[in-house]
Structures are given as C-alpha cells and as structure tokens.
Design a protein around this motif. Structure first.
Motif, short mmCIF file in Angstrom:
data_model
loop_
_atom_site.label_atom_id
_atom_site.label_comp_id
_atom_site.label_asym_id
_atom_site.label_seq_id
_atom_site.Cartn_x
_atom_site.Cartn_y
_atom_site.Cartn_z
N PHE A 1 0.82 -1.21 0.00
CA PHE A 1 0.00 0.00 0.00
C PHE A 1 0.85 1.27 0.00
CE2 PHE A 1 -2.65 -3.21 2.23
CZ PHE A 1 -3.53 -3.42 1.19
N PRO A 2 1.61 1.49 -1.07
CA PRO A 2 2.44 2.70 -1.15
C PRO A 2 1.59 3.96 -1.04
CG PRO A 2 2.22 1.64 -3.30
CD PRO A 2 1.66 0.69 -2.30
N GLY A 3 2.15 4.95 -0.38
CA GLY A 3 1.45 6.22 -0.19
C GLY A 3 0.51 6.24 0.99
N LEU A 4 0.42 5.12 1.72
CA LEU A 4 -0.51 5.05 2.85
C LEU A 4 -0.22 6.15 3.87
CD1 LEU A 4 -2.73 3.60 4.49
CD2 LEU A 4 -0.94 2.13 5.42
N ASP A 5 1.05 6.38 4.17
CA ASP A 5 1.39 7.35 5.21
C ASP A 5 0.91 8.76 4.88
OD1 ASP A 5 2.58 5.30 6.59
OD2 ASP A 5 4.61 5.76 5.93
N LEU B 235 -7.76 4.79 3.06
CA LEU B 235 -6.49 4.09 3.22
C LEU B 235 -5.90 3.65 1.90
CD1 LEU B 235 -7.31 1.86 6.32
CD2 LEU B 235 -5.78 3.83 6.28
N LEU B 236 -6.76 3.24 0.97
CA LEU B 236 -6.28 2.76 -0.32
C LEU B 236 -6.18 3.85 -1.38
CD1 LEU B 236 -8.08 -0.70 -0.62
CD2 LEU B 236 -5.85 -0.16 0.36
N GLY B 237 -6.49 5.09 -1.00
CA GLY B 237 -6.38 6.18 -1.95
C GLY B 237 -7.51 6.19 -2.97
N LEU B 238 -8.67 5.66 -2.59
CA LEU B 238 -9.81 5.61 -3.50
C LEU B 238 -10.78 6.75 -3.26
CD1 LEU B 238 -10.56 1.79 -3.14
CD2 LEU B 238 -9.12 2.93 -4.84
N SER B 239 -10.45 7.62 -2.28
CA SER B 239 -11.34 8.72 -1.93
C SER B 239 -10.52 9.96 -1.73
CB SER B 239 -12.10 8.37 -0.64
OG SER B 239 -12.88 9.47 -0.20
N ASN B 240 -11.03 11.09 -2.18
CA ASN B 240 -10.34 12.36 -1.98
C ASN B 240 -10.64 12.91 -0.60
OD1 ASN B 240 -9.28 12.40 -4.62
ND2 ASN B 240 -11.18 13.33 -5.43
#
Length: 267
Positions: free
Chosen positions: A168-172, A262-267
């Motif tokens: 999950f890159p970019g999670l932080d 968490l997964l970057g699916l929402s702004n």
C-alpha cells in the motif's frame, strides 16, 4: 458461555497473574527471533486446553501448541468444530510489565467463530460474544454509538511497524485524513474491545494470526461492526500464513469510508 469465561479467569489466576512482574530467570524464551513466550503462556494453555476438552471434546488449536507442531492448525479447516486459544495475548507487554494483555478463546465451526471470550486480567473485564446473539461486557449487553460523519473525528489504530515494505504505497500520506491515531496496544485482546466499547472507530492490522483475531472479530461484528479483508471478504479463522491486511470498523459505512481513504480511493 459462562463456563468458558470461568475457565479463562481461573487459568489466568492460576498461571498468569502470579507471574506478572515476577517472571524468574529462565521463564522467558524465544519461539522465533523477536517472538517471546513464557512459562505463563504454556501453563495457562495447558489448563485451558484440558478444561475446554472436558466441556466440549473437539480439537484445541492453541497458539503455543501450534508453535510446537504447526500441523495442529489444520483443524481450523479440517474439523467441523474446534477450540481456538490464545493463553496470553500481548506476551511482550506481559514480559515488560505492561498491563495490556488478555486471555482469549473462541469456538470455531466450519472456519467461523461462533462464540468468543476475552478476559483482561489487569482491568478485571470480561467480554463475551455469540454469533447472532450479541456481545457483552461483564454481563451487560454492548451497544455502541454511531461514528461521526467526519473522518477527521475518527479514532483508530494503524500498525505502521508491521507493514511489509511496498505494501500500500502512499498510505502514510493519507493517514492525516483521520483524527486521533495510535499504533495500538500490541494486544488484539485489548484493542478490539475499544471498537466495541465506542472508544475507537477502526483498526488496521497486517498480521492476522487466528488466535489473535477470531475472538475480537466476532465481538465487533456482534456490536454492529465489520471485520473484513481489504478486498471486502469477511474475516475467517484461517491457519497462519494467509493474506496480509485486516480492517476492522464500528459499522459498515465507517468500514467502507476508511478503506477508501487508506487505499487512496477517496479524496
């Protein structure tokens, strides 16, 4: 249900609590690098295993027994019913003299937890859950308030230190979307009840050993929450070595929204 709670309480009183902050030299060992076990874990598991078998004579999958013989975990898939036992959940805390540890058990039928028990010795608190019947703390039925609409007000736990590199890159960079966050108490038996009690909105786990997660997952589900893999599949008590990642939340909407962030699916 009451009898299993008694078994955990009595095993804790006999084998665990007398050794809290009183472990002698040689009573702490390593099962694997960085993974400690104590005589309290082993003795408590033996007591619980014997008494659970007297109550219902099905296989017992105990954390320490599986450490000695990993094939025992196959009962979770191969047997129609089995007990699942974590004699001291949070052993590292126990060894360090920290009070965040629990004694846990669950009854598994066809891979699903149908009953669960969590005993927190240092708080003298008992949690019980039964599939389709509800969850209780010290005999009082648990209900929790709904989460706030704004994720910035949500409280959660994300265990950064256990995440595999590259997962999950970019999670932080997305974590700040939430409110108060911690890295947890290093004991699932202390953390899941925080969701059931209304003190946290979500938990994100990476490692999902069955004895750690089956009791709490049922507890949360019986208070209206969700315990599911990040692909949406419900949590099951699978043998060790399964898929990384488990998201636990206080209700379906919070689970979906937390997953999207968490997964970057929402702004």
């Amino acid at each position: 249900m009451e009898k299993v709670a008694e078994i955990l309480t009595e095993a804790s009183a006999e084998a665990v609590e007398p050794r809290f902050r009183a472990l002698a030299a040689g009573e702490v060992m390593e099962k694997a690098p960085g993974d400690v076990v104590t005589v309290a874990d082993r003795e408590a598991e033996l007591i619980i295993t014997r008494r659970l078998r007297e109550l219902l004579p099905v296989p017992v999958v105990g954390e320490e027994a599986v450490a000695a013989d990993p094939a025992l975990a196959r009962a979770l898939h191969n047997e129609p019913a089995c007990w699942l036992v974590d004699p001291v959940d949070g052993t590292a805390n126990f060894v360090a003299g920290r009070p965040d540890f629990a004694v846990m058990a669950s009854l598994i039928r066809d891979g699903e937890a149908v009953a669960a028990w969590i005993w927190q010795p240092m708080t003298r608190t008992s949690y019980v859950a039964e599939l389709g019947a509800g969850a209780w703390r010290d005999g009082h039925r648990l209900t929790r308030p709904p989460a706030a609409d704004d994720p910035a007000k949500w409280r959660g736990s994300v265990k950064h230190y256990l995440r595999r590199p590259g997962l999950f890159p970019g999670l932080d960079t997305r974590i700040p979307a939430f409110g108060q966050l911690t890295t947890g108490r290093r004991s699932a038996g202390m953390e899941y009840p925080l969701v059931a009690d209304g003190e946290l909105e979500f938990l994100l786990y990476w490692h999902t050993l069955p004895w750690d997660h089956a009791p709490g997952s049922l507890l949360v589900r019986e208070t209206g929450g969700v315990s599911a893999r990040l692909d949406g599949s419900p949590y099951r008590a699978d043998p060790p070595g399964g898929v990384d990642g488990l998201l636990v939340a206080c209700d379906p909407h919070t689970w979906e929204r937390t997953r999207a962030i968490l997964l970057g699916l929402s702004n």
